[in-house]
Every structure is written in structure tokens, then in C-alpha cells.
Design a protein around this motif. Structure first.
Motif, short mmCIF file in Angstrom:
data_model
loop_
_atom_site.label_atom_id
_atom_site.label_comp_id
_atom_site.label_asym_id
_atom_site.label_seq_id
_atom_site.Cartn_x
_atom_site.Cartn_y
_atom_site.Cartn_z
N ASN A 5 4.66 -3.69 -13.13
CA ASN A 5 4.52 -5.15 -13.10
C ASN A 5 3.36 -5.61 -13.98
O ASN A 5 3.48 -6.61 -14.69
CB ASN A 5 4.34 -5.62 -11.65
CG ASN A 5 5.67 -5.87 -10.98
OD1 ASN A 5 6.53 -6.59 -11.50
ND2 ASN A 5 5.88 -5.27 -9.81
N TYR A 16 3.04 -9.19 1.41
CA TYR A 16 2.02 -9.80 0.55
C TYR A 16 1.27 -10.91 1.29
O TYR A 16 0.85 -11.89 0.68
CB TYR A 16 2.65 -10.29 -0.77
CG TYR A 16 3.85 -11.18 -0.60
CD1 TYR A 16 3.72 -12.56 -0.51
CD2 TYR A 16 5.12 -10.63 -0.52
CE1 TYR A 16 4.82 -13.37 -0.33
CE2 TYR A 16 6.23 -11.43 -0.35
CZ TYR A 16 6.07 -12.79 -0.26
OH TYR A 16 7.17 -13.59 -0.08
N THR A 72 2.97 -10.07 -7.65
CA THR A 72 4.15 -9.19 -7.59
C THR A 72 3.98 -8.25 -6.41
O THR A 72 2.87 -8.00 -5.94
CB THR A 72 4.32 -8.36 -8.88
OG1 THR A 72 3.20 -7.48 -9.04
CG2 THR A 72 4.44 -9.25 -10.11
N ASN A 73 5.11 -7.72 -5.90
CA ASN A 73 5.07 -6.76 -4.79
C ASN A 73 5.96 -5.56 -5.13
O ASN A 73 6.41 -5.43 -6.28
CB ASN A 73 5.49 -7.44 -3.48
CG ASN A 73 6.95 -7.86 -3.47
OD1 ASN A 73 7.58 -7.99 -4.53
ND2 ASN A 73 7.50 -8.10 -2.30
N THR A 74 6.21 -4.69 -4.15
CA THR A 74 6.99 -3.47 -4.43
C THR A 74 8.18 -3.34 -3.48
O THR A 74 8.20 -2.45 -2.62
CB THR A 74 6.11 -2.21 -4.35
OG1 THR A 74 5.54 -2.13 -3.03
CG2 THR A 74 5.00 -2.22 -5.37
N PHE A 105 -4.75 -4.71 -9.69
CA PHE A 105 -3.84 -3.84 -8.93
C PHE A 105 -4.42 -3.81 -7.53
O PHE A 105 -5.54 -3.33 -7.33
CB PHE A 105 -3.84 -2.46 -9.58
CG PHE A 105 -2.94 -1.42 -8.96
CD1 PHE A 105 -3.13 -0.98 -7.65
CD2 PHE A 105 -1.91 -0.84 -9.71
CE1 PHE A 105 -2.31 -0.01 -7.10
CE2 PHE A 105 -1.09 0.15 -9.17
CZ PHE A 105 -1.30 0.56 -7.86
N ALA A 161 -0.98 -7.51 -8.83
CA ALA A 161 0.18 -6.67 -8.54
C ALA A 161 -0.13 -5.88 -7.27
O ALA A 161 -0.99 -5.01 -7.26
CB ALA A 161 0.45 -5.73 -9.71
N ASN A 162 0.58 -6.22 -6.19
CA ASN A 162 0.33 -5.58 -4.89
C ASN A 162 1.12 -4.29 -4.79
O ASN A 162 2.33 -4.27 -5.07
CB ASN A 162 0.83 -6.53 -3.79
CG ASN A 162 -0.17 -6.71 -2.66
OD1 ASN A 162 -1.36 -6.47 -2.83
ND2 ASN A 162 0.31 -7.14 -1.51
N MET A 163 0.47 -3.23 -4.35
CA MET A 163 1.19 -1.98 -4.06
C MET A 163 1.62 -2.03 -2.60
O MET A 163 1.14 -1.28 -1.75
CB MET A 163 0.27 -0.78 -4.32
CG MET A 163 0.93 0.56 -4.10
SD MET A 163 -0.24 1.92 -4.30
CE MET A 163 0.49 3.14 -3.23
N THR A 217 -3.87 -3.58 -3.03
CA THR A 217 -3.06 -3.10 -1.91
C THR A 217 -3.13 -4.20 -0.85
O THR A 217 -3.80 -5.22 -1.06
CB THR A 217 -3.61 -1.79 -1.33
OG1 THR A 217 -4.85 -2.05 -0.67
CG2 THR A 217 -3.81 -0.74 -2.41
N ALA A 265 3.94 -1.19 -9.13
CA ALA A 265 2.82 -2.12 -9.31
C ALA A 265 2.30 -2.02 -10.75
O ALA A 265 2.03 -3.05 -11.40
CB ALA A 265 1.71 -1.81 -8.30
#
Ligand code: 8YV
Length: 328
Positions: free
Chosen positions: A306, A79, A95-97, A51, A73-75, A53, A303
Motif C-alpha cells: 500500500n 482500523y 489503508t488496512n490489510t 507503517f 498503512a495499517n498492518m 499497527t 501494508a
């Protein structure tokens, strides 16, 4: 069966750690220690998921050193901290948000535009310093917002949100430039007209940057672009540091070649170019465009979803390199 192991690289909402702990063996950084790349690599050993950022760089070196990693999984919606081709080559999903922060970030873009055009922080500093001894007709006279021309560089979801606010809320003429032109019905919905980049620079009274950072967008606004802008124009950057040449901008602001700027992102942040700290006509905020409690929680939850979606159910919500899924 043992739970997959994941690393949460930065402090997040405790409730999100609790949610993750139902599915994973979670290592976290709730003290929010600053980790070097070597620290990150050491802590990622044996982890199936991370996880992250926008501050954690996931590149070929990290990937080579962390062979168990399957997902980052990017918060964040941006990206550029991911080397996505390297992740894809190693079969690591990114993955992103998106979506959950669109309106909140567009609100902030407008807040920064308003504060910049109407000299809100500059005048507050003046007042706090005890310098306000009398009213005068031209005191902190700024630039008109309603009815002016709003230029937007980068017309994704957030750019469109800013366009809607400008066109429908403030009666602005909205022009935009983007790699690709929007469909006519999308343009109509956000009241925006497509123009070339030169026309955008020359015509906008307020120019807002909302484009993703890439090698292509590095210094998209430098001395030459600033020179094309009106001397009365304002510039707002809520996109990424590095899209603006901060040294060139600071010089232009000092010489009043443009009227003012509002910056939420900086080259090499959290460092800020020292010249920006000494010019009065710039509003500076510490990368907070998505910072409302609800939105930051929605970003953290997405995130987490994901990680759970991919590692537990095999279905991530917002994959950036879905080709990895077919290969898995
Ligand atoms: C994040 C952002 O808060 O989503 C983005 O791309 O810039 C911000 O909303 C920041 O990147 C930290 O992850």
C-alpha cells in the motif's frame, strides 16, 4: 530524485524493511521501543508515509502536527486506531490489510471456541499444578461443540469463515446478527441464518464476536446482554477490546451466569482486567488471532504494498478512504 521518507512505527520482518528501502528512505523501530504519542509525532516529522499497527493512534492531533504525512498503512484489518474522518479531512489516505488474514483468524476463533467449550487451558493448569491424581467421570466436563448452536455477532469476512467451519465442519446450527443481512446466496454458502440480536443472545450455545469496534459497538456485550445468554453458554471475543464490558464479564464468569469465555482482545490491552486473571473459566490469549508466520508476513507485505502503491505508483491496494485519491 530523493526517495520519499517513511516511518515504520513497530518492529516488522527485516525482509519487509528491505523491500521498503528499495523505494523509500526508511526510519524504523526494529528495537520495538514503546513510543509515546509525542515520540510518534517527533519521528513522523518530514515523513510522507507511516507503517502502523493497531497500537498507533492516528488522530487529529497527530495529523495537525505532521503536515507532510500522506498515507498511514495499517498492518491490521481493523482500523479503529485511525480517526478516518480526520484523515480524510487532511487528505491523508488510510489503508488496512483485509482478506489475507481471514481464514487464519477464523481458524483461531474456532480454536478459542474449542478451548473454551472443552476447558482445555483450565484442565492443563490443573495437570501442571500436579493436582491430577485420579480420573473421574465429571472431570472438566465441558460443553458440546458439534451439533450445538453457534451464534456469530458481526458477519463480515471472518464471521463468515467461522460460520463455514461451524456449519460444514462441526454440523452446527449457525445463527448470526449483523448491521445488515447477508445476501441469500452468501447465507447459504456459510450455512447461516439471520436473527435479531436478542434471539442470538438467548439461543446461542457458543457466541463468537467478530464485529468492528466503534462508538456504536462499545460494550455491545455488557451485563444486560450477558443476562440474556444461557447459563451453559460460552462467549468468544476475537474482535476488539471494548466490545465486551470486561468487568461485567468477569463478574458473570465468577458467578457462573455463563459457563465460560475465550478472549483474545481486552479493554485497554495489553492490560487485562485483574478480575479476568483470577476466574478459572476463561481462556486468555494475547491478541494472536492472526498470528501465523505466513499471515503476519502477508499482512506486512500488504501494508508495504500500500505504501509503495500509493507513494510510488499512485495506486494503493486496499484504501479505506478512496475519496482522498480523487482529491490528491
Ligand atoms: C493485528 C488485528 O495483529 O488485523 C487486526 O485487526 O486485530 C490483528 O490481526 C493487530 O491489530 C496488530 O496490528
Amino acid at each position: 530524485m530523493s526517495k520519499p521518507r517513511i516511518l515504520v512505527a513497530r518492529a516488522v520482518f527485516p525482509e519487509v524493511i528491505d523491500r521498503l528501502a528499495v523505494h523509500f528512505e526508511v526510519s524504523h523501530n526494529q528495537v520495538d521501543a514503546a513510543w509515546s504519542k509525542a515520540d510518534l509525532i517527533a519521528r513522523l516529522q518530514g515523513m510522507a508515509g507511516a507503517f502502523t499497527t493497531g497500537g498507533e493512534r492516528i488522530d487529529a492531533e497527530v495529523l495537525a502536527a505532521c503536515p507532510d504525512l500522506r498515507i498511514c498503512a495499517n498492518m491490521a484489518v481493523g482500523y479503529n486506531n485511525f480517526d478516518l474522518p480526520a484523515m480524510t479531512a487532511r487528505g491523508v489516505l488510510g489503508t488496512n490489510t483485509p482478506d489475507v488474514l481471514t481464514e487464519t483468524t477464523a481458524d483461531f476463533g474456532f480454536a478459542l471456541l474449542m478451548a473454551t467449550a472443552r476447558r482445555v487451558t483450565e484442565s492443563e493448569h490443573y495437570l501442571r499444578a500436579g493436582r491430577w491424581t485420579k480420573w473421574s467421570y465429571d472431570m472438566f466436563a465441558g460443553a458440546e461443540v458439534h451439533g450445538s448452536t453457534l451464534g456469530i455477532l458481526g458477519m463480515g469476512r471472518i464471521g463468515q469463515g467461522i460460520a463455514r467451519r461451524g456449519a460444514h465442519g462441526f454440523g452446527m446450527r449457525v445463527i448470526y446478527h449483523n448491521r445488515s443481512r447477508l445476501a441469500p446466496e452468501v447465507e447459504a454458502a456459510c450455512g447461516a441464518t439471520y436473527v435479531g440480536k436478542d434471539e442470538l443472545l438467548r439461543t446461542a450455545d457458543h457466541l463468537v464476536l467478530v464485529l468492528p469496534y466503534s462508538a456504536e459497538s462499545h460494550h455491545a456485550i455488557g451485563a444486560a446482554e450477558i443476562a440474556q445468554m444461557k447459563p451453559t453458554a460460552t462467549l468468544v471475543n476475537i474482535a476488539r477490546g471494548g466490545i465486551v464490558d470486561d468487568a461485567a464479564l468477569a463478574a458473570a464468569l465468577r458467578e457462573q451466569r455463563i459457563a465460560a469465555a475465550g478472549l483474545d482482545v481486552f479493554e485497554g490491552e495489553p492490560r487485562v482486567h485483574p478480575d479476568l486473571l483470577t476466574v478459572p473459566n476463561v481462556v486468555l490469549t494475547p491478541h494472536i488471532a492472526s498470528a501465523t508466520v505466513q499471515t503476519r508476513r502477508a499482512m506486512a507485505d500488504l501494508a508495504a504494498d500500500n505504501l509503495i502503491g500509493y507513494l510510488v505508483q499512485g495506486r494503493p491496494i486496499t484504501p479505506l478512504n478512496p475519496e482522498v485519491l480523487g482529491a490528491a
